[in-house]
Design an enzyme around this catalytic site. Structure first.
Site, PDB file in Angstrom:
ATOM      1  N   TYR A 289    -106.935 -28.426 -34.195  1.00 38.87           N
ATOM      2  CA  TYR A 289    -107.109 -27.932 -35.561  1.00 38.87           C
ATOM      3  C   TYR A 289    -108.563 -28.042 -35.981  1.00 38.87           C
ATOM      4  O   TYR A 289    -109.365 -28.724 -35.330  1.00 38.87           O
ATOM      5  CB  TYR A 289    -106.200 -28.688 -36.539  1.00 38.87           C
TER       6      TYR A 289
ATOM      7  N   ARG B 212    -116.518 -25.789 -32.163  1.00 39.08           N
ATOM      8  CA  ARG B 212    -115.733 -26.951 -31.736  1.00 39.08           C
ATOM      9  C   ARG B 212    -114.282 -26.543 -31.436  1.00 39.08           C
ATOM     10  O   ARG B 212    -113.678 -27.038 -30.479  1.00 39.08           O
ATOM     11  CB  ARG B 212    -115.776 -28.051 -32.808  1.00 39.08           C
TER      12      ARG B 212
ATOM     13  N   ARG C 267     -88.384 -26.683 -24.311  1.00 37.78           N
ATOM     14  CA  ARG C 267     -89.085 -27.957 -24.140  1.00 37.78           C
ATOM     15  C   ARG C 267     -89.245 -28.331 -22.667  1.00 37.78           C
ATOM     16  O   ARG C 267     -88.279 -28.502 -21.943  1.00 37.78           O
ATOM     17  CB  ARG C 267     -88.369 -29.095 -24.875  1.00 37.78           C
TER      18      ARG C 267
ATOM     19  N   LYS D 165     -91.819 -44.006 -29.821  1.00 42.07           N
ATOM     20  CA  LYS D 165     -91.565 -42.733 -29.135  1.00 42.07           C
ATOM     21  C   LYS D 165     -92.042 -41.579 -30.008  1.00 42.07           C
ATOM     22  O   LYS D 165     -91.241 -40.844 -30.590  1.00 42.07           O
ATOM     23  CB  LYS D 165     -90.081 -42.603 -28.786  1.00 42.07           C
TER      24      LYS D 165
ATOM     25  N   GLU E  88     -96.659 -46.679 -16.742  1.00 38.71           N
ATOM     26  CA  GLU E  88     -95.347 -46.039 -16.590  1.00 38.71           C
ATOM     27  C   GLU E  88     -95.571 -44.609 -16.132  1.00 38.71           C
ATOM     28  O   GLU E  88     -96.716 -44.177 -15.939  1.00 38.71           O
ATOM     29  CB  GLU E  88     -94.568 -46.070 -17.906  1.00 38.71           C
TER      30      GLU E  88
ATOM     31  N   LEU F  34     -93.371 -47.242 -23.258  1.00 39.06           N
ATOM     32  CA  LEU F  34     -92.170 -46.963 -24.048  1.00 39.06           C
ATOM     33  C   LEU F  34     -91.032 -47.820 -23.478  1.00 39.06           C
ATOM     34  O   LEU F  34     -90.800 -47.786 -22.266  1.00 39.06           O
ATOM     35  CB  LEU F  34     -91.801 -45.487 -23.935  1.00 39.06           C
TER      36      LEU F  34
END
Ligand code: PDD
Length: 282
Positions: free
Chosen positions: A33, A52, A100, A147, A179, A204
């Site tokens: 952004y 940028r 996803r 998470k 992990e 996590l």
């Protein structure tokens, strides 16, 4: 008064502006952004902001959604539509919409959205009077036990893994494996101990990990909640990982080197079968 928002080629009233639930900006934080100040209807330092923006996108391998000039035109149109005299223009570019999956399609079409926020920048009390600042630890992002959907580092780790012909990445910090990019990591040592890192802010706390450790206990296996290095892993007899999406998955190679005899080992197989059986039964 409703603002006019820019989303993917359209200028719409804010109540009609929307992006998909499957936008990677929402699911993975896979986006960038910029915020530009507007004073007397003109953007301040906008060339710096747009260069940028271009750099941030290039670093992430997200295509530019429009040319620099095209984006500046959108910003100017937002100023005009919203009669913005003083305030901010917010721009966000995401990697776009897809089902996803940490991995992304290089050809995916980025989402571009922009909106204005009217604000008295020059006359703000803070500008006149000054402000108080607190001192906090820079914890960007040191709380991996939460998470969150800030998954950009994992998106990049998975892409690096894919480039190396791998399915998952084991992440290393201070010489120790933390992990997997989206899983918990384990090794089975030469003397038969199951080693996995203890829970802390560094990882996590996997739900599958918790269930698996109790399975291991039931089976009478020795669990050692301790940190391990990649060298420890390479010297191990077996390695595996767990997560809700991969259950108990054997790891047969790490960084191009075979683990054990390069095939799923007996302890992993036993845990895999027992975990599945128990999970289906309960
Ligand atoms: N990820 N560590 C990380 C960084 C994870 O993202 C995950 C799960 C795990 C394992 O947690 P659990 O056993 O509770 O699934 C460990 C999910 C599967 C994902 O992001 O798709």
């Amino acid at each position: 008064m409703s603002r006019i928002i820019y989303v993917n080629g359209k200028y719409v009233p804010e109540q009609d502006a929307s992006v998909s639930v499957f936008d990677r900006g929402l699911l993975f934080g896979d986006s960038i952004y910029e915020v530009t100040a507007v004073i007397e209807g003109r953007m301040i330092d906008n060339d710096l902001h747009l260069s940028r923006l271009q750099r941030s996108l290039a670093e992430l391998g997200i295509p530019m959604p429009a040319s620099i000039e095209g984006i500046a035109e959108i910003q100017n149109a937002l100023i005009t539509h919203n009669k913005l005299e003083e305030g901010l223009i917010y721009l966000q570019v995401t990697r776009g919409v897809a089902d996803r999956n940490f991995d992304y399609d290089d050809a995916s079409k980025p989402t571009l959205l922009g909106f204005t926020q009217a604000k008295d920048l020059r006359g703000a009390p803070a500008i006149r009077n000054g402000i108080r600042v607190a001192v906090v630890e820079d914890r960007r992002w040191a709380r991996r036990d939460i998470k969150t959907t800030m998954l950009l580092p994992q998106v990049q780790a998975k892409r690096e893994a894919k480039n190396q012909g791998c399915t998952e990445a084991w992440m290393v910090e201070d010489g120790f494996v933390t992990e997997g990019a989206s899983s918990t990591a384990y090794i089975v040592t030469a003397d038969g101990r199951i080693v996995t890192r203890p829970n802390s802010h560094a990882t996590l706390p996997g739900c599958t990990r918790r269930a698996l450790l109790s399975v291991a206990e039931t089976l009478g296996l020795t669990v050692d909640e301790a940190r391990f290095t990649i060298d420890d892993a390479l010297a191990a007899r077996e390695a595996f990982l767990t997560s809700a999406s991969s259950l108990v998955t054997p790891v047969i190679e790490i960084g191009g080197r075979s683990i054990g005899d390069g095939a799923p080992g007996p302890v992993t197989r036993l845990l895999q079968a027992t975990y599945l059986e128990l999970a289906q039964r309960t």
